[in-house]
Motif scaffolding. Structure first.
Motif, PDB file in Angstrom:
ATOM      1  N   SER A  40       0.941  -1.212  -0.160  1.00 21.11           N
ATOM      2  CA  SER A  40      -0.026  -0.097   0.033  1.00 21.11           C
ATOM      3  C   SER A  40       1.118   1.246  -0.067  1.00 21.11           C
ATOM      4  O   SER A  40       1.773   1.497   0.847  1.00 21.11           O
ATOM      5  N   ASP A  73      -5.885   3.800  -1.797  1.00 20.70           N
ATOM      6  CA  ASP A  73      -6.331   3.367  -3.072  1.00 20.70           C
ATOM      7  C   ASP A  73      -4.992   3.118  -3.956  1.00 20.70           C
ATOM      8  O   ASP A  73      -5.330   3.169  -5.138  1.00 20.70           O
ATOM      9  N   VAL A  74      -4.100   3.187  -3.744  1.00 18.29           N
ATOM     10  CA  VAL A  74      -2.674   3.092  -4.359  1.00 18.29           C
ATOM     11  C   VAL A  74      -1.769   2.072  -3.775  1.00 18.29           C
ATOM     12  O   VAL A  74      -1.664   1.703  -2.718  1.00 18.29           O
ATOM     13  N   ARG A 132       2.906   0.719 -10.505  1.00 24.21           N
ATOM     14  CA  ARG A 132       2.059   1.393  -9.600  1.00 24.21           C
ATOM     15  C   ARG A 132       0.598   1.150  -9.999  1.00 24.21           C
ATOM     16  O   ARG A 132       0.110   1.398 -11.312  1.00 24.21           O
ATOM     17  N   TYR A 133      -0.372   0.887  -8.941  1.00 19.14           N
ATOM     18  CA  TYR A 133      -1.797   0.430  -9.138  1.00 19.14           C
ATOM     19  C   TYR A 133      -2.637   1.349  -8.673  1.00 19.14           C
ATOM     20  O   TYR A 133      -2.659   1.600  -7.220  1.00 19.14           O
ATOM     21  N   GLU A 134      -3.237   2.508  -9.480  1.00 24.14           N
ATOM     22  CA  GLU A 134      -4.116   3.417  -8.777  1.00 24.14           C
ATOM     23  C   GLU A 134      -5.538   2.989  -9.039  1.00 24.14           C
ATOM     24  O   GLU A 134      -6.058   2.701 -10.336  1.00 24.14           O
ATOM     25  N   ASP A 147      -9.519   3.521  -8.918  1.00 25.19           N
ATOM     26  CA  ASP A 147     -10.702   4.538  -8.748  1.00 25.19           C
ATOM     27  C   ASP A 147     -12.086   3.843  -8.308  1.00 25.19           C
ATOM     28  O   ASP A 147     -12.311   2.715  -8.901  1.00 25.19           O
ATOM     29  N   VAL A 154      -8.794   0.295 -12.497  1.00 22.28           N
ATOM     30  CA  VAL A 154      -7.495   0.611 -12.116  1.00 22.28           C
ATOM     31  C   VAL A 154      -6.603   1.081 -13.345  1.00 22.28           C
ATOM     32  O   VAL A 154      -6.682   0.020 -14.425  1.00 22.28           O
ATOM     33  N   ARG A 193       0.516   1.903 -13.882  1.00 21.63           N
ATOM     34  CA  ARG A 193       1.723   2.769 -14.235  1.00 21.63           C
ATOM     35  C   ARG A 193       3.203   2.445 -13.966  1.00 21.63           C
ATOM     36  O   ARG A 193       3.566   2.015 -12.811  1.00 21.63           O
TER      37      ARG A 193
END
Length: 272
Positions: free
Chosen positions: A19, A23-24, A78-80, A82, A95, A98
């Protein structure tokens, strides 16, 4: 970060995202022999990130992903996430994965509460694949194959994750997503006239064509352990514009229809 060989990493460890704020999440990648991050891994890690923001009583029923550019194993991903919607029955997430060059994957997925409704299975497993225990096993570290069939426009095999995944249902769903990217492109590639006429093997295809997954969709119908053998059966729908489309079904050893998959694949002939 030093890349890790696929044979030296456990699937559970691969899905253990860190984490990095609300949410990242951040994941690593082994160093695959073909030089790019395996697309099924990015889909699986993206699903893992999305599931971390969803209540435990909801399970993924579908995902749709676009591969934007090839990822590199030399840096983390990196997974962001929404949180698009939390409904009474369904939860929707988006998701974006990046790296330093920009986005490499855009994934949407939907989760549903368990509903006591009718269950009708109409798809059946092909009879020519025999038992998962027949034939020699092949593997490339994280997954194993048995009884590979490669025909014109058709690719099938028994597949499983080689790690023990325990009772974590989300981990098994991520493992199915990981496995589901291994065969679809083979079905489309085998239909190309030049591949057929010249009887090209894998190495010859790599020298003559540029290939990459474009988009990938999975519909999860029923739960089955992905560390046990599952039959993946894919057929090509043809080639046009440098793109191939294949779809298929995944069955457990007892014939349960576990999931359906569709993938579009770029297969572009290199200048001669």
């Amino acid at each position: 970060m030093s890349p890790v060989n696929p044979i030296d990493i456990d699937f559970t460890a691969l899905m253990a995202l860190e984490s990095h704020g609300p949410d990242v999440y951040v994941g690593i990648s082994p160093d695959y022999p073909w030089g790019r991050v395996y697309g099924g891994q990015v889909v699986a890690q993206g699903l893992r990130a999305a599931a971390a923001t969803v209540d435990d009583d909801r399970h993924v029923h579908s995902l749709h992903a676009y591969f934007i550019r090839g990822g590199t194993s030399s840096e983390p991903i990196r997974y962001e996430v929404d949180r698009i919607r939390n409904g009474r029955s369904f939860t929707t997430r988006r998701v974006v994965a990046r790296q330093s060059d920009g986005a490499i994957l855009n994934l949407s997925c939907s989760f549903q509460v368990v509903e006591d409704q009718v269950d009708v299975q109409e798809s059946t497993a092909p009879e020519n694949m025999g038992s998962a225990e027949d034939g020699a096993m092949e593997d490339w570290g994280l997954l194993g194959h048995r009884r590979v069939i490669q025909e014109l426009g058709h690719s099938a095999s028994w597949l499983r994750i080689l790690s023990n995944l325990g009772d974590d249902r989300v981990l098994h769903e991520c493992a199915l997503a990981f496995l589901s990217d291994d065969l679809p492109s083979n079905a489309s590639v085998s239909s190309h006239p030049r591949v057929v006429d010249m009887g090209m093997d894998r190495e010859e295809r790599h020298q003559s064509f540029m290939g990459a997954s474009l988009d990938h969709s999975i519909w999860f119908h029923r739960h089955a352990p992905a560390d046990q053998w599952q039959l993946h059966d894919f057929r090509s729908h043809g080639l046009t514009g440098g793109r191939g489309l294949s779809s298929g079904e995944i069955f457990s050893e007892d014939g349960t229809h576990v999931a359906s998959v569709a993938q579009e694949f770029l297969f572009r002939e290199l200048a001669r």
